[in-house]
Each structure stands twice: as C-alpha cells, then as structure tokens.
Scaffold this active site. Structure first.
Site, PDB file in Angstrom:
ATOM      1  N   HIS A   1      28.613  39.947  29.447  1.00 27.30           N
ATOM      2  CA  HIS A   1      29.615  40.636  29.834  1.00 27.30           C
ATOM      3  C   HIS A   1      30.921  39.641  29.501  1.00 27.30           C
ATOM      4  O   HIS A   1      30.762  38.568  29.976  1.00 27.30           O
ATOM      5  CB  HIS A   1      29.649  41.053  31.204  1.00 27.30           C
TER       6      HIS A   1
ATOM      7  N   ASP B   1      35.060  39.817  29.840  1.00 27.32           N
ATOM      8  CA  ASP B   1      35.980  40.634  30.366  1.00 27.32           C
ATOM      9  C   ASP B   1      37.159  40.340  29.752  1.00 27.32           C
ATOM     10  O   ASP B   1      37.318  39.271  28.919  1.00 27.32           O
ATOM     11  CB  ASP B   1      36.150  40.172  32.117  1.00 27.32           C
TER      12      ASP B   1
ATOM     13  N   ASP C   1      30.261  46.943  35.242  1.00 26.80           N
ATOM     14  CA  ASP C   1      31.450  46.168  36.061  1.00 26.80           C
ATOM     15  C   ASP C   1      32.585  46.987  36.461  1.00 26.80           C
ATOM     16  O   ASP C   1      33.648  46.357  36.714  1.00 26.80           O
ATOM     17  CB  ASP C   1      31.803  44.827  35.333  1.00 26.80           C
TER      18      ASP C   1
ATOM     19  N   HIS D   1      38.261  47.631  32.040  1.00 20.35           N
ATOM     20  CA  HIS D   1      38.270  47.825  33.424  1.00 20.35           C
ATOM     21  C   HIS D   1      38.882  46.547  34.260  1.00 20.35           C
ATOM     22  O   HIS D   1      38.872  46.716  35.580  1.00 20.35           O
ATOM     23  CB  HIS D   1      36.980  48.041  34.035  1.00 20.35           C
TER      24      HIS D   1
END
Length: 963
Positions: A257, A259, A368, A573
C-alpha cells in the site's frame, strides 16, 4: 534421538529456544552470524540534488568522495556512486551489498532500477551474486537516496509534518558474505517459537512445535555448520504435516500500500519504483510469489519514469503473478468524490488496465479509505466488478462490524461479494500471529472458510521481503496453519462457491472514526477546489458536446479533458480528505489550477423585472424583514435568523431559537489530528461576538441582501451576506471566514421546527437516511457525518433543506442542522488557515421531492454560464427529460473519440419510474453501459417521443448514443 527423554517445563523450553536466536542474549554462543566476512567498498561518492531527477541525468553529475556517517539533506535527494571489487576468495559465496541509511534508497544497476533499500522496511542488503562467478568481481552501482524514511521526514509523531532541519546519513556500506543456511535456520526457529506462543497451552500442535524447537537446539552447534542439516530435518518433518479438508484456508497475497500523505507526489512515484523493483527482484527468485497491486495512476507513473521496470511488470502480469486489482485510477476516498468522479475513477482505471495489460479488473480494492458510499456496489457492478476487498472498518472506534465475508447491498439493490481480511491489516509480515489472527478472527465461521492475508510493508510502500516469503513458504499448508500463496480470483471464486449462507449488509459502510476528514482542508485547499473542478469539468464537457453536435468542424478537446480529469488523483484517500502534509496540498492545488471552463442548451437572456420583487425592510429593533412572494424572513441584528417561513406555511425556526447561529468548540482528538473529531468536542460552546451589526447591502428588486460581521476570537472573524433572490425558494448565505484558530471546530446551526427520527443526506447519484437520535451506539457513533450538496430534515409534507456549494461535514441531531469548519495541526501545521469563502442556503419546503430540493442544490452548485451570442440567436435545447425525478447528470463524448456521446442519468427521488429522454439530435442507436461499450444485450428503446427508460430507485443509467 541421541539423549534420554526427560521431563521438560514449557516456559524453560520456550525461553531456551528464544534465547538461542536472540540478538541480545548469549550472542557469543547462540545462532547468530547472518553475515560472515565483510570487505570495504572500493570507492563511494555522492552528489546532492534539490529536485528529483532521472537516472540518465544523475549519472552524468560530478560525484564527490563520501565517508559513511556524513550527513546530508534536508528533503533533498542524494545520489551515490558505488564502485566495488569482490575478493577472489569469495567465489562460490552469496555476496551482498550491506547498506544501512535512514533515507529510502533505490539501487540502479546497468541503468535500471533493481531494488529498494529501506531500513524501516527490513531491506538493508542488495544481492550482488547468489554464487559468485569469475566474471563478476568488478561492479559499479548507483544508489538514489531520498531524504525521507518509510513514513516521511517528520520528527517524533508518525503523522508529523516534514522537519526542514532533519538530516540523513548512510551508517553502513560494505560487502558481506550472506549465510543463507543461518537465515533458513533462524526463520525455522522463529516460526516454531511463534507457533508455541500463538497456539498456547491448549493446542497439541503448539507442544509439538515446542519439543521440535528444543530438539533442534540440542542438535545445532552454531560453530559447526555441518550440524545444521540435522536441525533442518526436524523442522522439515514438523512443517510437512498437512491440514485436513475442513481447515480454514488463508490466501496469502503480496501487497504494498503506497499512500500520498507525508510526502509529495514525486516521492510517491519513487516509492512505487523502489517497491515494485523489489517485487520484480523477488519474483525472479521465488516462482510461487504472487503480488497484488492497485491504482492505475501508479502504474502510469512507473511506465513514464521507469519504462524498463514497467516492461518487466507487463511480463509478470501475463504470467498471472503481478496482478492489477481495483479497477480505479487511484484508491480514492469512498465518501467525498461526486458520483461522476467515482464513475470516472473506474472508467479511467479499467481502460488503462485493458490497454496496458489486456484485462478488466473483477475486484474493487480499497483497503484504507474512510468509509464507503452506498452507491459503490451499483457503480462496481456497472463497471464489470462483482467483488470487493477492504479492511478499514476494523478501525471502528465504537462498534465492531459483525462480518468478514458478506454480500454488500447498495442503494439500488445491487450486490457485491465483500471480504474484510480477518487479520484486520493490509500489511502483514507473514508471521505466525498474522495467520492465527486471520483464522481466529473470522466472524463468519461456518459460513466462509477462506480468508485473505495481505503481506508486505505498506502505507509508505516497501512491500514484501524475502524473509516474509521464507516464513510463508515454510508453513505452507502446515497442520494448524492453513496458508497458501494465492490470488484474488482464487479467493473470491472459493468464497462465491460457498456463499449460500452468507449474510447481507444493506446501505453504506460507515467508518466510526476519521469523521474530521469531511471538513479538514476545506477552502483554498482541497475540498472547495474539488467541488468547483467537478462542476467546471461537467460544464466544459456539456458545452463541448453541444458544440460538436452543432458543427462537425468543432474539435472536441478530448486530450485536454483527459489531462484535466487528473483531478482523480487528488481524490486519493489521503488527499481530498485533507489528511496530508502541505506539500501534497500544493501538488493538488497545482492540478486544480489547470481546470478552467470556457443548462443543456442555449437561450438568449434579456433583462426583465420579476413579477414579485424582493423587499428589504429595516425594523426599529435593528432587524431586517425580507420577502420575495415565496419566503418571509427576519434577520436579527446579530445576523441570526429570527424567523423563516414559506408565505403559505408555518414557521421554520424552532421556538426560542435562532437559525444561522455560529458556535465554536474545542477540537482535540485522541491522536489522528487531521482525521478525527471526537464526540466529547460537543461539550464546549463559546459565544460569538458581533463586530458589525446587520445592515442592508441590496435594497431589493431582483435581489435583496444584508451583511454583518462576527468576531470568533481575537484572531478570526466571519463576514456574511444573506441573500434573497426573486422567485427563489431558498435564502443564501455568502460567507467569508478569516480563520486563524488552532484545534477549534466552527459550526453554523439551524434549529428547525421539524420532528423526525431520520435526516436525509445527498450522496453520489441519490440520497440516504441516518438517525437524528442517539438511541444505540450505532446511532451516536454518527454524531458527525458526510453528505454532498444538500441535507434535509422532514416530517410529513413539511421540511427544511440545508444546501451548500463546497461543504461535506454535517451533523443533524434531534431538530438542529449544522455545517462544519476545522483547524487541525497535523500533518499540515497550516491546514485551513487563512480566508475561506463558501455559500450555503436554507430552504423550507413541502415534501422535498415535490419541492425540487435536488434541482435547487444543482442550481446552487451549477450556476448558468453566460456566453456571447448574436442578437438573433434562437433558443436550442439538445435534450429534455421527464419526469423530474430523473436527473441528466453528464453529457460527454465517448472515450474512443468516434463522435458519439455518452449520457448519464439517475433516478433521484427513490422511486420506480419510466422516463423519456427527448433529443433534437439524430440518435440512431442507444446502448446502456457504464464503461461505454456497445452491449447488444442492453439496447435502449427508441420511440417517436424519444428514448424510453425504466428506472428503479436510485438507478444509474449510462446511454451510448450513436448518430
């Protein structure tokens, strides 16, 4: 065994095995020595760059000598050139470059990125040779080191903003012999010890692991590698005992993941490169390794910045090992993007994956984000996706979500098979505790016998490591630990095959945490810009489509619009929610600046006078009376709304109360500053001081208005113009806030004379209801909620709607309706500081469907745009639609650019209706498909009156119009 059996105490045996592999205790005689001999590098040199530059440019720079321990930075990039000669005596050995730095690194070899190096991500060595050969002793490498760690460049808290004075260094850089046999033994001991701990004293299998580990210690001499094989044999015997068919199966999948929150977009690109280069390197050495990867944007970045790496990824995609998932452009926020933006996330993502890899994703992947809209199942299904994976609801602060595997039913009745990995993580490490937790936490025992375990460092990237793969390979289908390397298709196929007993969850998946993200970075930052850009892109596409229909000579700006829809990136997000550092905010604003605009039709406008003009009448007590033939309002001298009613109806404002009341609260969350608002903030409520009382700004006619100013504190003020327009059913509040607070929460309240157990909130392509009471923990956990252009509180035949042009955070408790503004300090210390400008409106009405609340909210957000035209221009309407329950949301050229149009409509009232879309355009065929494909199974019925369409409540229909 070579010794007599004796009674053994569980604690002493367990601690004996732990100490045997400890890096703290008895290191002079236990199993250590992962690295053998070391040898210095021939030379190491460096140069600093304040920008992120490609390898081809970096390799041409002048490099200066570097000594390990020297510092560099801050927030720059440091390139190292490493020349090395491997000793001839090391032939036949596995040789690594050992590299330890507090900055994230990327190894470049022969001009290509080959592996990431991240101390926090357990990647501190690069394999130069598995078995050194004669031709390999001389090597030149480059290491690109970013001045940030796995979680940015802050100091102290994990969510801290970058520290401008933080410096970095390389602590170790040398050649070493890697002892693979020692690594294997350490992993075997670690897994056995963890089995003992995690299974506990009640499990027979735990005792088997305990005694196996003890016997391995007896057989293993750390100073005699020839003794290792006997210990390996014992471990092999234990781990090769298999499970029965009834055992729950854990589907392990590599995951990373990445971000965009504590570093700018350019650093996200490099994190993708570092992480995915490592993944490809691991795939070359581990044929069973499968890796799942979402976000078309990140694939596109790697394609542009690292084309050689992208080519390798394409090869592994064909082999079914590097698996694109998700089907969206980014892992977007699940609440705040508009319905059209959500469709574009899937449209652009699915098109990219099909163009680059020849596939359409079958599963939506959003582990997430901070809640999930009730319209997502329908949008998924319309884009060819029937499965969904996430885990974020495991973060709920109040209530435990009751399922891990279930069917999620959306607003229109669409269903998708949904899986929450029971381990409650998307970044497991392949440890025993991860696997045991995955099995034990399954809330659907007896209904679902398969679960996912996503392993690899995440959030800051990094991904899987060789150690994780070694752990999982060791326990693959071992008795009591039923794990197998798998993929999403296999997992969901198994879940679907056994889905007969699964439960169904209807409606939104509301996260009971992070509800401050509906408000953070609201104004000159991200949320207002997002709403405005969505509006502008809508208008540009409509205008361009109509121009295309009017003239074949018109060139539809497809490429420019494609670039402008990069606002999809800003709906990531951690970006649109505002939970990012100031650098990311700047990146997002730079994208928004690209979007400028040059109602489905044109008509000449002439100046006219309204039949009932607006009257504005000052009163003796300092208040002002305003009327327009529809509304009657009294504005008190402090700017509050003393009275509001429809001319033909009762009072709107609650007895003894005032509307448009600004209140301010303390706002100090438990930890996640930009993310969270806690329920206890409602306990404080200071009074706001009047600086400039109400005075008339426009005296009436077409428009009447009054203005006033309030002081929030000695640092912040609110200036507002209250506007009543002729023939308009709502009052607008044009608001300017000079905001310089810290950890404060500003709200505007409207106590209304309405009693209802539920309030209605607009979401993407529809609306839903939430309770206005706090009867249960599920109710009061929603003390702050999200909505889009409007919220409504109604009883039979009367209600009040609260409209807005850029807000998302609402709270409606009992009969009080509010909108919100915040001032968090992490991870962006300047979040929301400065000038805010926004508009909201209050609208009393009969039933909100009959009063056209939906259409009024569109009017507030999508104002008419004047364009120059000839005086003799005739009115022209390209489309008309009936009934009003169906909204014509989007008109655009189809993505393949053949001149055909895509038209998107939805049912907005929650009713089953038959609608007719009439067009002056020569439509020959019409097909229904969200991905703009001709589908012979879904033709639209064309009649002499137009295109006839049957709608279910909140159904979205996309028409592909062929001319």
């Amino acid at each position: 065994m070579y010794h007599l059996p004796v009674l053994k105490n569980r604690r002493t045996l367990l601690e004996r095995a732990e100490k045997f592999i400890s890096d703290i205790y008895f290191t002079d005689c236990n199993l250590r020595g992962l690295y053998g001999e070391s040898y210095p590098l021939e030379t190491i040199s460096f140069f600093l760059s304040q920008t992120r530059i490609p390898f081809t440019e970096a390799s041409k720079q002048n490099f200066a000598p570097y000594k390990t321990g020297d510092i560099f930075g801050p927030w720059w990039t440091c390139w190292f050139k490493v020349s090395l000669t491997i000793p001839e005596s090391w032939r036949g050995k596995e040789v690594h470059l050992l590299w330890e730095s507090d900055g994230e690194g990327m190894v470049w070899r022969n001009g290509q990125p080959v592996q990431g190096l991240t101390k926090e991500g357990e990647k501190t060595s690069y394999i130069l040779s598995d078995c050194l050969k004669d031709e390999e002793p001389h090597v030149t490498l480059y290491v690109e080191v970013a001045c940030n760690g796995l979680f940015g460049a802050g100091q102290g808290s994990m969510i801290a903003a970058p520290d401008p004075s933080r410096m970095f260094s390389v602590q170790k850089a040398e050649l070493v012999i890697f002892n693979r046999d020692v690594q294997k033994l350490l992993t075997e001991f670690e897994m056995l010890v963890d089995i003992v701990k995690e299974l506990g004293e009640a499990e027979q299998r735990g005792y088997q692991a305990l005694f196996t580990a003890n016997e391995m210690v007896n057989l293993c001499d750390p100073f005699d590698s020839s003794s290792f094989s006997k210990a390996h044999s014992l471990a092999h015997k234990f781990f090769n005992q298999r499970n029965g068919d009834s055992q729950h199966t854990v589907h392990a999948m590599g995951h990373c993941h990445i971000d965009s929150w504590l570093w700018p977009y350019e650093e996200t690109i490099r994190k993708c490169g570092r992480s995915w280069a490592t993944v490809v390197s691991l795939m070359e050495k581990n044929p069973q390794f499968v890796f799942t990867c979402s976000q078309a944007q990140q694939f596109e970045w790697v394609k542009s910045w690292y084309p050689g790496l992208f080519s390798k990824i394409q090869d592994y995609v064909k082999k079914g090992r590097f698996i694109p998932v998700g089907g969206t452009w980014v892992e977007m926020d699940g609440n705040l993007p508009s319905g059209e933006s959500m469709v574009r996330q899937f449209l652009e993502g699915q098109r990219f994956f099909n163009q680059e890899f020849g596939i359409y994703c079958k599963e939506f992947w959003l582990p997430d984000t901070f809640g999930y809209s009730a319209q997502l199942p329908q949008i998924m299904q319309g884009c060819g996706i029937s499965n969904f994976l996430t885990q974020k609801l495991s973060w709920n602060l109040v209530n435990t979500f009751p399922h891990n595997t279930f069917f999620w039913e959306g607003l229109d009745g669409s269903k998708v098979l949904t899986h929450f990995p029971p381990g409650n993580s998307y970044e497991m490490k392949g440890k025993i505790e991860d696997l045991v937790k995955t099995v034990k936490n399954n809330k659907d025992k007896g209904r679902a016998n398969h679960s996912a375990a996503l392993f690899g460092f995440g959030d800051g990237g990094g991904g899987p490591t060789q150690l994780m793969l070694d752990r999982l390979g060791l326990v693959r289908d071992t008795d009591g630990l039923p794990v197998q390397m798998s993929n999403p298709s296999k997992l969901f196929s198994q879940l679907q095959a056994d889905s007969g007993l699964l439960c169904t969850w209807t409606g939104e998946l509301f996260l009971e945490l992070h509800n401050g993200t509906y408000t953070t970075q609201a104004q000159l930052q991200i949320k207002r810009e997002n709403r405005q850009c969505e509006t502008l892109l809508h208008d540009v596409e409509v205008a361009s489509s109509l121009a295309l229909c009017q003239s074949e000579m018109f060139l539809y700006p497809a490429e420019k619009l494609q670039r402008l829809w990069l606002l999809l990136l800003n709906q990531f997000h951690d970006v649109i929610p505002g939970s990012c550092i100031g650098m990311v905010v700047e990146d997002a604003l730079n994208y928004y600046k690209l979007v400028t605009a040059p109602s489905v039709g044109v008509a000449p406008v002439k100046e006219t006078q309204p039949a009932t003009p607006v009257s504005v009448t000052p009163q003796a007590d300092g208040s002002v009376l305003m009327e327009n033939g529809i509304l009657h309002a009294v504005i008190s001298k402090d700017g509050t709304l003393a009275s509001l009613c429809l001319i033909s109806a009762n009072e709107t404002i609650s007895d003894g109360s005032s509307g448009n009341q600004f209140v301010i609260f303390d706002d100090v969350p438990l930890y996640w500053d930009a993310w969270d608002v806690m329920d206890y903030h409602l306990q404080t409520k200071p009074v706001v001081e009047v600086v400039q009382p109400v005075q008339v700004a426009f005296p009436g006619g077409v428009r009447g208005s009054v203005s006033f100013t309030l002081r929030i504190s000695d640092k912040s003020t609110v200036t507002q113009e209250i506007i009543m327009d002729a023939m308009c059913p709502y009052i607008k509040f044009n608001t300017k806030v000079q905001w310089a607070e810290s950890h404060k929460f500003l709200k505007v309240e409207f106590p209304v004379r309405v009693r209802s157990p539920n309030a209605t909130y607009e979401i993407q392509f529809g609306h839903l209801q939430r309770p206005t009471h706090w009867n249960t923990s599920w109710d009061w956990a929603r003390f702050e909620v999200w909505g889009h252009k409007w919220a409504d509180l109604s009883e039979h035949n009367f209600g009040v709607a609260l409209l807005n042009d850029s807000k998302y955070g609402y709270s409606i408790h009992k009969n009080t309706m509010t909108l919100s503004l915040r001032a968090p300090k992490a991870p962006d210390t300047t979040a929301d500081m400065g000038n805010h400008q926004f508009t909201y409106a209050i609208m009393p009405h009969s039933s909100f469907q009959d009063a056209s609340v939906v259409q009024c909210a569109y009017s507030l957000n999508y104002p008419l745009r004047p364009i120059q035209c000839r005086p003799d221009s005739a009115p022209w309407s390209a489309f008309s639609l009936s009934p009003s329950a169906v909204v014509l949301e989007t008109i655009k050229q189809v993505e393949d650019g053949n001149g055909n149009l895509a038209v998107r409509l939805y049912e907005s009232n929650g009713s089953s209706v038959t609608a007719t879309l009439h067009s002056d355009l020569p439509v020959k065929e019409a097909w229904c498909d969200l991905l703009e494909r001709r589908d012979p199974t879904q033709p639209a019925h064309i009649t002499s009156e137009g295109i006839s369409l049957n709608f279910k409540p909140f159904q979205i229909v996309t028409l592909l119009l062929c001319f």
